[in-house]
Scaffold this motif. Structure first.
Motif, mmCIF file in Angstrom:
data_model
loop_
_atom_site.group_PDB
_atom_site.id
_atom_site.type_symbol
_atom_site.label_atom_id
_atom_site.label_comp_id
_atom_site.label_asym_id
_atom_site.label_seq_id
_atom_site.Cartn_x
_atom_site.Cartn_y
_atom_site.Cartn_z
ATOM 1 N N SER A 209 22.258 29.433 89.203
ATOM 2 C CA SER A 209 23.232 28.454 88.739
ATOM 3 C C SER A 209 22.831 27.857 87.394
ATOM 4 O O SER A 209 23.669 27.682 86.497
ATOM 5 N N CYS A 210 21.555 27.553 87.225
ATOM 6 C CA CYS A 210 21.053 27.020 85.953
ATOM 7 C C CYS A 210 21.265 28.043 84.837
ATOM 8 O O CYS A 210 21.670 27.696 83.730
ATOM 9 N N THR A 211 20.994 29.302 85.132
ATOM 10 C CA THR A 211 21.170 30.362 84.143
ATOM 11 C C THR A 211 22.627 30.496 83.743
ATOM 12 O O THR A 211 22.949 30.593 82.551
ATOM 13 N N LEU A 212 23.511 30.497 84.719
ATOM 14 C CA LEU A 212 24.945 30.614 84.418
ATOM 15 C C LEU A 212 25.430 29.419 83.600
ATOM 16 O O LEU A 212 26.201 29.578 82.643
ATOM 17 N N THR A 213 24.978 28.226 83.956
ATOM 18 C CA THR A 213 25.357 27.025 83.210
ATOM 19 C C THR A 213 24.873 27.103 81.771
ATOM 20 O O THR A 213 25.606 26.762 80.834
ATOM 21 N N PHE A 214 23.627 27.561 81.584
ATOM 22 C CA PHE A 214 23.082 27.701 80.236
ATOM 23 C C PHE A 214 23.923 28.672 79.410
ATOM 24 O O PHE A 214 24.275 28.373 78.265
ATOM 25 N N PHE A 215 24.248 29.825 79.955
ATOM 26 C CA PHE A 215 25.015 30.808 79.183
ATOM 27 C C PHE A 215 26.441 30.335 78.910
ATOM 28 O O PHE A 215 26.999 30.632 77.857
ATOM 29 N N ARG A 216 27.034 29.597 79.827
ATOM 30 C CA ARG A 216 28.381 29.046 79.567
ATOM 31 C C ARG A 216 28.326 28.045 78.419
ATOM 32 O O ARG A 216 29.204 28.024 77.550
ATOM 33 N N HIS A 217 27.299 27.191 78.417
ATOM 34 C CA HIS A 217 27.156 26.213 77.349
ATOM 35 C C HIS A 217 26.855 26.905 76.020
ATOM 36 O O HIS A 217 27.382 26.512 74.969
ATOM 37 N N LEU A 218 26.011 27.929 76.062
ATOM 38 C CA LEU A 218 25.692 28.692 74.857
ATOM 39 C C LEU A 218 26.940 29.367 74.296
ATOM 40 O O LEU A 218 27.172 29.370 73.082
ATOM 41 N N LYS A 219 27.765 29.898 75.172
ATOM 42 C CA LYS A 219 29.011 30.560 74.750
ATOM 43 C C LYS A 219 29.968 29.554 74.112
ATOM 44 O O LYS A 219 30.646 29.865 73.132
ATOM 45 N N ALA A 220 29.983 28.350 74.638
ATOM 46 C CA ALA A 220 30.891 27.341 74.106
ATOM 47 C C ALA A 220 30.431 26.782 72.764
ATOM 48 O O ALA A 220 31.258 26.347 71.955
ATOM 49 N N THR A 221 29.129 26.798 72.495
ATOM 50 C CA THR A 221 28.622 26.150 71.290
ATOM 51 C C THR A 221 28.192 27.115 70.184
ATOM 52 O O THR A 221 28.480 26.873 69.021
ATOM 53 N N CYS A 222 27.491 28.169 70.513
ATOM 54 C CA CYS A 222 26.906 29.059 69.491
ATOM 55 C C CYS A 222 27.260 30.516 69.742
ATOM 56 O O CYS A 222 26.405 31.401 69.607
ATOM 57 N N ARG A 223 28.476 30.775 70.096
ATOM 58 C CA ARG A 223 28.878 32.129 70.481
ATOM 59 C C ARG A 223 28.656 33.163 69.380
ATOM 60 O O ARG A 223 28.073 34.214 69.610
ATOM 61 N N ASP A 224 29.124 32.889 68.171
ATOM 62 C CA ASP A 224 29.043 33.875 67.091
ATOM 63 C C ASP A 224 27.601 34.153 66.681
ATOM 64 O O ASP A 224 27.219 35.322 66.503
ATOM 65 N N GLU A 225 26.806 33.115 66.552
ATOM 66 C CA GLU A 225 25.415 33.287 66.166
ATOM 67 C C GLU A 225 24.639 34.065 67.232
ATOM 68 O O GLU A 225 23.830 34.940 66.922
ATOM 69 N N PHE A 226 24.935 33.741 68.490
ATOM 70 C CA PHE A 226 24.256 34.423 69.584
ATOM 71 C C PHE A 226 24.670 35.895 69.657
ATOM 72 O O PHE A 226 23.813 36.770 69.847
ATOM 73 N N ALA A 227 25.946 36.162 69.498
ATOM 74 C CA ALA A 227 26.427 37.551 69.539
ATOM 75 C C ALA A 227 25.813 38.374 68.416
ATOM 76 O O ALA A 227 25.437 39.540 68.616
ATOM 77 N N GLN A 228 25.681 37.776 67.255
ATOM 78 C CA GLN A 228 25.088 38.477 66.118
ATOM 79 C C GLN A 228 23.614 38.794 66.385
ATOM 80 O O GLN A 228 23.142 39.906 66.114
ATOM 81 N N TYR A 229 22.873 37.844 66.942
ATOM 82 C CA TYR A 229 21.456 38.057 67.239
ATOM 83 C C TYR A 229 21.272 39.100 68.345
ATOM 84 O O TYR A 229 20.438 40.007 68.229
ATOM 85 N N ALA A 230 22.048 39.001 69.414
ATOM 86 C CA ALA A 230 21.950 39.969 70.514
ATOM 87 C C ALA A 230 22.326 41.368 70.037
ATOM 88 O O ALA A 230 21.693 42.354 70.430
ATOM 89 N N ASN A 231 23.339 41.466 69.191
ATOM 90 C CA ASN A 231 23.739 42.761 68.652
ATOM 91 C C ASN A 231 22.635 43.342 67.773
ATOM 92 O O ASN A 231 22.375 44.546 67.793
ATOM 93 N N CYS A 232 21.974 42.501 66.992
ATOM 94 C CA CYS A 232 20.862 42.957 66.154
ATOM 95 C C CYS A 232 19.734 43.505 67.014
ATOM 96 O O CYS A 232 19.168 44.564 66.719
ATOM 97 N N ILE A 233 19.398 42.809 68.098
ATOM 98 C CA ILE A 233 18.345 43.278 69.001
ATOM 99 C C ILE A 233 18.734 44.620 69.618
ATOM 100 O O ILE A 233 17.922 45.540 69.716
ATOM 101 N N ASP A 234 19.984 44.743 69.988
ATOM 102 C CA ASP A 234 20.465 45.958 70.642
ATOM 103 C C ASP A 234 20.480 47.158 69.697
ATOM 104 O O ASP A 234 20.105 48.264 70.078
#
Length: 176
Positions: free
Chosen positions: A67-92
């Motif tokens: 539940s904590c993990t899901l809450t964290f990712f929902r909050h991350l998606k709501a606040t820093c979605r583009d930056e996070f997607a760019q970083y995850a895509n770079c890692i991938d």
């Protein structure tokens, strides 16, 4: 694993929980911040697992971690979605082994966004390897550590004699 009919398994209702179905790159991108945000809950779960030696006893704590993990990712998606997607895509995409070295610029952008909008600062290098005492409200499990099996060989006492190996060590043969 072989079990007997005396072992009571949890029901499907007890096990039901929404899964965190994310890719490896996504989890690696969020790992330091997620570990910091959910540290208390995760430490409580791991302490329970260590003390009881039985994962069934810790199902509610496992649900709290998820539940904590899901809450964290929902909050991350709501606040820093583009930056996070760019970083995850770079890692991938940057390497075949999910190396982070090519993605330090996008990591810095994500870290700044998470610090500004979520008030979570990236932990310093080695933070998760340091020994810390975890305070818990749960009562301590009494008895021997871990799960014991009937007829198990008892542990040697600490002062038991430990003679040298009879035929030397394997290292001698590996170096020739």
């Amino acid at each position: 694993m072989v079990i007997t009919d005396k072992v009571e398994l949890p029901t499907f209702e007890e096990l039901e929980m929404q899964e965190v179905d994310l890719s490896t790159a996504t989890l690696m991108a969020a790992a330091p911040h997620l570990g910091l945000r959910c540290e208390e809950v995760n430490n409580e779960f791991m302490l329970c697992r260590q003390e009881t030696g039985d994962p069934r006893a810790c199902l509610p704590l496992g649900k709290e971690v998820t539940s904590c993990t899901l809450t964290f990712f929902r909050h991350l998606k709501a606040t820093c979605r583009d930056e996070f997607a760019q970083y995850a895509n770079c890692i991938d995409k940057s390497s075949g082994d999910f190396s982070l070295s090519q993605c330090r610029n996008t990591q810095a952008v994500l870290d700044k966004c998470i610090l500004d909008k979520m008030c979570v600062q990236r932990p310093d290098f080695g933070y998760f390897t340091r020994a810390r005492v975890h305070e818990t409200q749960r009562p301590r499990v009494e008895g021997e550590e871990g799960c014991c099996v009937e007829g198990a060989v008892p542990r040697l006492p600490d002062d038991a004699p430990r003679p040298r190996a009879r035929f030397n060590s394997r290292y001698h043969y590996m170096t020739e």
